[in-house]
Design a protein around this motif. Structure first.
Motif, PDB file in Angstrom:
ATOM      1  N   ILE B  14       0.832  -1.199   0.000  1.00 32.86           N
ATOM      2  CA  ILE B  14       0.000   0.000   0.000  1.00 32.86           C
ATOM      3  C   ILE B  14       0.872   1.257   0.000  1.00 32.86           C
ATOM      4  O   ILE B  14       0.533   2.272  -0.608  1.00 32.86           O
ATOM      5  N   ASP B  15       2.006   1.185   0.679  1.00 31.11           N
ATOM      6  CA  ASP B  15       2.877   2.360   0.796  1.00 31.11           C
ATOM      7  C   ASP B  15       3.946   2.422  -0.278  1.00 31.11           C
ATOM      8  O   ASP B  15       4.847   3.255  -0.198  1.00 31.11           O
ATOM      9  N   ASN B  16       3.895   1.542  -1.279  1.00 32.44           N
ATOM     10  CA  ASN B  16       4.932   1.516  -2.322  1.00 32.44           C
ATOM     11  C   ASN B  16       6.325   1.304  -1.749  1.00 32.44           C
ATOM     12  O   ASN B  16       7.290   1.920  -2.191  1.00 32.44           O
ATOM     13  N   GLU B  17       6.394   0.460  -0.747  1.00 27.80           N
ATOM     14  CA  GLU B  17       7.686   0.206  -0.136  1.00 27.80           C
ATOM     15  C   GLU B  17       8.207  -1.193  -0.469  1.00 27.80           C
ATOM     16  O   GLU B  17       9.066  -1.722   0.220  1.00 27.80           O
ATOM     17  N   LEU B  18       7.682  -1.810  -1.510  1.00 25.93           N
ATOM     18  CA  LEU B  18       8.161  -3.129  -1.922  1.00 25.93           C
ATOM     19  C   LEU B  18       9.093  -2.989  -3.115  1.00 25.93           C
ATOM     20  O   LEU B  18       9.007  -2.036  -3.881  1.00 25.93           O
ATOM     21  N   SER B  19       9.963  -3.961  -3.263  1.00 25.22           N
ATOM     22  CA  SER B  19      10.814  -3.995  -4.451  1.00 25.22           C
ATOM     23  C   SER B  19       9.948  -4.352  -5.659  1.00 25.22           C
ATOM     24  O   SER B  19       8.827  -4.851  -5.514  1.00 25.22           O
ATOM     25  N   LYS B  20      10.507  -4.149  -6.853  1.00 22.71           N
ATOM     26  CA  LYS B  20       9.740  -4.439  -8.069  1.00 22.71           C
ATOM     27  C   LYS B  20       9.341  -5.909  -8.124  1.00 22.71           C
ATOM     28  O   LYS B  20       8.225  -6.255  -8.520  1.00 22.71           O
ATOM     29  N   ASP B  21      10.250  -6.778  -7.703  1.00 25.76           N
ATOM     30  CA  ASP B  21       9.949  -8.219  -7.727  1.00 25.76           C
ATOM     31  C   ASP B  21       8.801  -8.535  -6.781  1.00 25.76           C
ATOM     32  O   ASP B  21       7.899  -9.309  -7.099  1.00 25.76           O
ATOM     33  N   GLU B  22       8.877  -7.948  -5.579  1.00 31.43           N
ATOM     34  CA  GLU B  22       7.838  -8.208  -4.591  1.00 31.43           C
ATOM     35  C   GLU B  22       6.492  -7.707  -5.093  1.00 31.43           C
ATOM     36  O   GLU B  22       5.460  -8.361  -4.918  1.00 31.43           O
ATOM     37  N   VAL B  23       6.491  -6.559  -5.739  1.00 31.27           N
ATOM     38  CA  VAL B  23       5.248  -6.022  -6.271  1.00 31.27           C
ATOM     39  C   VAL B  23       4.644  -6.991  -7.282  1.00 31.27           C
ATOM     40  O   VAL B  23       3.441  -7.278  -7.274  1.00 31.27           O
ATOM     41  N   ARG B  24       5.493  -7.516  -8.151  1.00 36.40           N
ATOM     42  CA  ARG B  24       5.000  -8.455  -9.169  1.00 36.40           C
ATOM     43  C   ARG B  24       4.380  -9.682  -8.522  1.00 36.40           C
ATOM     44  O   ARG B  24       3.302 -10.148  -8.908  1.00 36.40           O
ATOM     45  N   LEU B  25       5.054 -10.194  -7.512  1.00 37.81           N
ATOM     46  CA  LEU B  25       4.550 -11.376  -6.811  1.00 37.81           C
ATOM     47  C   LEU B  25       3.186 -11.100  -6.178  1.00 37.81           C
ATOM     48  O   LEU B  25       2.239 -11.889  -6.288  1.00 37.81           O
ATOM     49  N   VAL B  26       3.107  -9.979  -5.505  1.00 37.69           N
ATOM     50  CA  VAL B  26       1.874  -9.638  -4.800  1.00 37.69           C
ATOM     51  C   VAL B  26       0.730  -9.470  -5.792  1.00 37.69           C
ATOM     52  O   VAL B  26      -0.365 -10.028  -5.620  1.00 37.69           O
ATOM     53  N   GLU B  27       0.993  -8.729  -6.851  1.00 34.74           N
ATOM     54  CA  GLU B  27      -0.097  -8.457  -7.795  1.00 34.74           C
ATOM     55  C   GLU B  27      -0.545  -9.712  -8.516  1.00 34.74           C
ATOM     56  O   GLU B  27      -1.737  -9.905  -8.771  1.00 34.74           O
ATOM     57  N   ALA B  28       0.417 -10.567  -8.804  1.00 30.74           N
ATOM     58  CA  ALA B  28       0.046 -11.838  -9.438  1.00 30.74           C
ATOM     59  C   ALA B  28      -0.859 -12.637  -8.517  1.00 30.74           C
ATOM     60  O   ALA B  28      -1.866 -13.221  -8.951  1.00 30.74           O
ATOM     61  N   HIS B  29      -0.538 -12.640  -7.245  1.00 32.41           N
ATOM     62  CA  HIS B  29      -1.347 -13.389  -6.290  1.00 32.41           C
ATOM     63  C   HIS B  29      -2.721 -12.771  -6.116  1.00 32.41           C
ATOM     64  O   HIS B  29      -3.739 -13.471  -6.101  1.00 32.41           O
ATOM     65  N   LEU B  30      -2.751 -11.468  -6.014  1.00 33.73           N
ATOM     66  CA  LEU B  30      -4.027 -10.786  -5.802  1.00 33.73           C
ATOM     67  C   LEU B  30      -5.002 -11.019  -6.954  1.00 33.73           C
ATOM     68  O   LEU B  30      -6.213 -11.029  -6.771  1.00 33.73           O
ATOM     69  N   PHE B  31      -4.414 -11.180  -8.117  1.00 32.59           N
ATOM     70  CA  PHE B  31      -5.239 -11.382  -9.309  1.00 32.59           C
ATOM     71  C   PHE B  31      -6.123 -12.606  -9.186  1.00 32.59           C
ATOM     72  O   PHE B  31      -7.258 -12.621  -9.684  1.00 32.59           O
ATOM     73  N   THR B  32      -5.618 -13.623  -8.468  1.00 28.60           N
ATOM     74  CA  THR B  32      -6.360 -14.873  -8.401  1.00 28.60           C
ATOM     75  C   THR B  32      -6.917 -15.178  -7.019  1.00 28.60           C
ATOM     76  O   THR B  32      -7.678 -16.122  -6.845  1.00 28.60           O
ATOM     77  N   CYS B  33      -6.553 -14.390  -6.006  1.00 31.07           N
ATOM     78  CA  CYS B  33      -6.950 -14.747  -4.644  1.00 31.07           C
ATOM     79  C   CYS B  33      -7.900 -13.717  -4.078  1.00 31.07           C
ATOM     80  O   CYS B  33      -7.512 -12.595  -3.742  1.00 31.07           O
ATOM     81  N   ALA B  34      -9.162 -14.121  -3.961  1.00 27.25           N
ATOM     82  CA  ALA B  34     -10.170 -13.177  -3.449  1.00 27.25           C
ATOM     83  C   ALA B  34      -9.925 -12.851  -1.992  1.00 27.25           C
ATOM     84  O   ALA B  34     -10.176 -11.732  -1.534  1.00 27.25           O
ATOM     85  N   GLY B  35      -9.447 -13.862  -1.247  1.00 32.06           N
ATOM     86  CA  GLY B  35      -9.216 -13.649   0.178  1.00 32.06           C
ATOM     87  C   GLY B  35      -8.214 -12.544   0.439  1.00 32.06           C
ATOM     88  O   GLY B  35      -8.446 -11.633   1.248  1.00 32.06           O
ATOM     89  N   CYS B  36      -7.090 -12.608  -0.262  1.00 30.71           N
ATOM     90  CA  CYS B  36      -6.066 -11.580  -0.063  1.00 30.71           C
ATOM     91  C   CYS B  36      -6.515 -10.231  -0.607  1.00 30.71           C
ATOM     92  O   CYS B  36      -6.163  -9.189  -0.037  1.00 30.71           O
ATOM     93  N   ALA B  37      -7.261 -10.265  -1.683  1.00 31.63           N
ATOM     94  CA  ALA B  37      -7.768  -8.996  -2.213  1.00 31.63           C
ATOM     95  C   ALA B  37      -8.703  -8.336  -1.204  1.00 31.63           C
ATOM     96  O   ALA B  37      -8.691  -7.116  -1.028  1.00 31.63           O
ATOM     97  N   ALA B  38      -9.491  -9.164  -0.538  1.00 29.32           N
ATOM     98  CA  ALA B  38     -10.392  -8.624   0.489  1.00 29.32           C
ATOM     99  C   ALA B  38      -9.595  -8.054   1.657  1.00 29.32           C
ATOM    100  O   ALA B  38      -9.938  -6.998   2.219  1.00 29.32           O
ATOM    101  N   GLU B  39      -8.533  -8.750   2.017  1.00 24.40           N
ATOM    102  CA  GLU B  39      -7.677  -8.272   3.106  1.00 24.40           C
ATOM    103  C   GLU B  39      -7.084  -6.912   2.748  1.00 24.40           C
ATOM    104  O   GLU B  39      -6.998  -6.010   3.583  1.00 24.40           O
ATOM    105  N   LEU B  40      -6.673  -6.785   1.502  1.00 26.84           N
ATOM    106  CA  LEU B  40      -6.127  -5.501   1.047  1.00 26.84           C
ATOM    107  C   LEU B  40      -7.167  -4.400   1.210  1.00 26.84           C
ATOM    108  O   LEU B  40      -6.856  -3.297   1.686  1.00 26.84           O
ATOM    109  N   ASP B  41      -8.395  -4.698   0.848  1.00 30.40           N
ATOM    110  CA  ASP B  41      -9.452  -3.695   0.995  1.00 30.40           C
ATOM    111  C   ASP B  41      -9.678  -3.335   2.448  1.00 30.40           C
ATOM    112  O   ASP B  41      -9.898  -2.163   2.789  1.00 30.40           O
ATOM    113  N   ARG B  42      -9.666  -4.346   3.329  1.00 32.99           N
ATOM    114  CA  ARG B  42      -9.840  -4.082   4.759  1.00 32.99           C
ATOM    115  C   ARG B  42      -8.788  -3.129   5.269  1.00 32.99           C
ATOM    116  O   ARG B  42      -9.064  -2.184   6.007  1.00 32.99           O
ATOM    117  N   LEU B  43      -7.538  -3.395   4.878  1.00 39.07           N
ATOM    118  CA  LEU B  43      -6.447  -2.540   5.341  1.00 39.07           C
ATOM    119  C   LEU B  43      -6.622  -1.121   4.818  1.00 39.07           C
ATOM    120  O   LEU B  43      -6.481  -0.148   5.564  1.00 39.07           O
TER     121      LEU B  43
END
Lengths: 193, 267
Positions: B14-43
């Motif tokens: 959320i704070d843009n404090e991840l490396s480029k690789d980490e960002v790619r990993l996170v976004e790839a996961h969020l694309f397919t995981c509703a649970g984590c996407a919901a967690e992101l919204d909660r935060l």
């Protein structure tokens, strides 16, 4: 005038007015920092006074390597921490931290109720978590600045923020689900790390 | 990556404090995981709500008190510089140092009478005062002048003041004597913030002391330990020591007699 210039005028020319100007410039943020750390207006006022009076002697120690505000807030955080350590631990009613005190959650209107819950949820966080949330999400400091103010590693800021925000989200969700905030707020532990 | 690992990264994401690789990993996961996407919204929702909180603000009165306290300390610092030059016997009394010393004597309530220039104030009736001499603190020393934490003090322990002049210190009995000599009430009189000044004695001195103690305690419940009239920074003041009922903390303060302004308080 920049902070540096005001400090210069005070230290070299003995210009008390310049120091007074410095105080006016930063008193709001220092006060809100103290308030967020100790949770009471009177205490926050006393601490703010103490911090600025100590600053009279200490301001000469600022070398300009960090931003003056970062250095000042670090001073303030440490002063508040010392104060809290000396204070006897006590259980504090969460009501003290509600922005608008009034009837209980059951009787409150929607909008005010929401803000009260958020305020109470924030103040119920352990001090170290509360500090990072306040510094980042309310005052907008960078991770690096937060690390300098709190004198911790960058990695610590990251992990504390992650946990603090998760705790906050849970507290807010729980509060909404049960329609009240008191069940969610435990004793406020100012001593806990 | 596992959901648990992703969730640990969401805050920094959320704070843009991840490396480029980490960002790619996170976004790839969020694309397919509703649970984590919901967690992101909660935060994000929690952050938005917290960000909307009003900043606690000083009242105008509090800001004025801050300015007065700072100005008093600035002036006191300048006064003490001048006194250093004249090598006055009472130089350590000029300025904040004397009340810091008062605070340093912990369990022994200290009210130090200060006067400027040659002659003491005639109202003080100092002729009746016992000889001033350094009395070792008999109780716990709250802190030394540099603000170090509380520690148990042994009899005979110094105040930690590195001034060469022995600081006059009053015992409890001497303070009570002084207080009585000046017409101030002795200790043991408990007051709550609400009654300060209201059930003051009929005489003017009583009302002034109430006001002084109330100002020093900033409307918190407190017991008046001692009050002595004196001079501080050229003004007629009450030097009061109050003990806060909620924290047991002792505050020594110089309060202007005419308008009740707190000129200096224990640090």
């Amino acid at each position: 005038m920049t902070d540096g210039e005001l400090i210069d005028r005070y230290l070299r020319a003995g210009d008390g007015g310049a120091f007074g100007e410095l105080v006016k410039r930063h008193q709001d943020l220092v006060y809100s920092l103290c308030y967020r750390m100790v949770g009471g207006a009177d205490e926050a006022e006393d601490l703010t006074q103490e911090i600025f009076i100590r600053l009279i002697d200490k301001v000469g120690l600022w070398r300009g390597e960090a931003k003056f505000t970062t250095w000042l807030y670090r001073l303030a955080v440490n002063h508040c921490r010392d104060h809290l350590r000396r204070r006897r631990p006590e259980v504090v009613d969460a009501d003290e931290f509600l922005v608008d005190s009034g009837p209980g959650p059951e009787g409150q209107a929607e909008a005010g109720d929401l803000r009260n819950r958020v305020e109470a949820a924030l103040m119920a966080l352990p001090l170290d978590w509360r500090s990072v949330v306040w510094l980042r999400d309310i005052e907008g400091f960078s991770y690096q600045e937060i690390a300098e103010i709190l004198e911790v590693e960058l990695g610590t800021v990251k992990s504390r923020l992650a946990r603090a925000r998760a705790a906050l989200a849970s507290a807010l969700e729980g509060a909404e689900a049960e329609g009240g905030v008191r069940e969610q707020i435990g004793p406020l532990d100012h001593q806990r790390g | 990556m596992q959901c648990e690992d992703i969730k640990d990264l969401l805050s920094a994401y959320i704070d843009n404090e991840l490396s480029k690789d980490e960002v790619r990993l996170v976004e790839a996961h969020l694309f397919t995981c509703a649970g984590c996407a919901a967690e992101l919204d909660r935060l994000r929702a929690a952050i938005t709500r917290v960000a909307g909180l009003a900043r606690p603000e000083m009242s105008e009165a509090a800001a004025a008190r801050l300015a007065a306290a700072v100005n008093a300390s600035l002036a006191a610092g300048q006064v003490s510089h001048r006194r250093e030059e004249t090598k006055s016997r009472w130089r350590w009394l000029a300025g904040p140092a004397f009340l810091s010393a008062a605070a340093a004597v912990g369990a022994v309530a200290v009210a130090v009478v200060v006067w400027q220039g040659a002659a003491p104030n005639a109202d003080l009736r100092m002729e009746r005062a016992p000889t001033m001499q350094a009395v070792p603190p008999s109780g716990v020393v709250e802190k030394n002048l540099s603000g170090a934490p509380r520690h148990g003090g042994a009899p005979g322990e110094s105040l930690g003041n590195n001034k060469s002049v022995a600081a006059p210190v009053f015992t409890r009995e001497q303070i009570d004597e002084l207080a009585q000599a000046s017409g101030a009430p002795s200790d043991g009189r408990e007051k709550t913030a609400g009654t300060f000044g209201k059930d003051a004695t009929a005489d003017k001195a009583g009302a002034q002391i109430d006001a002084a103690a109330s100002a020093a305690a900033s409307n918190r419940p407190a017991a008046l330990i001692s009050a002595v009239q004196g001079r501080f920074q050229g003004r007629l003041v009450w030097v009061v020591v109050v003990e806060l009922s909620d924290g047991g903390q002792r505050i020594a303060a110089a309060v202007a007699v005419d308008d009740g302004r707190v000129l200096y308080r224990t640090r």
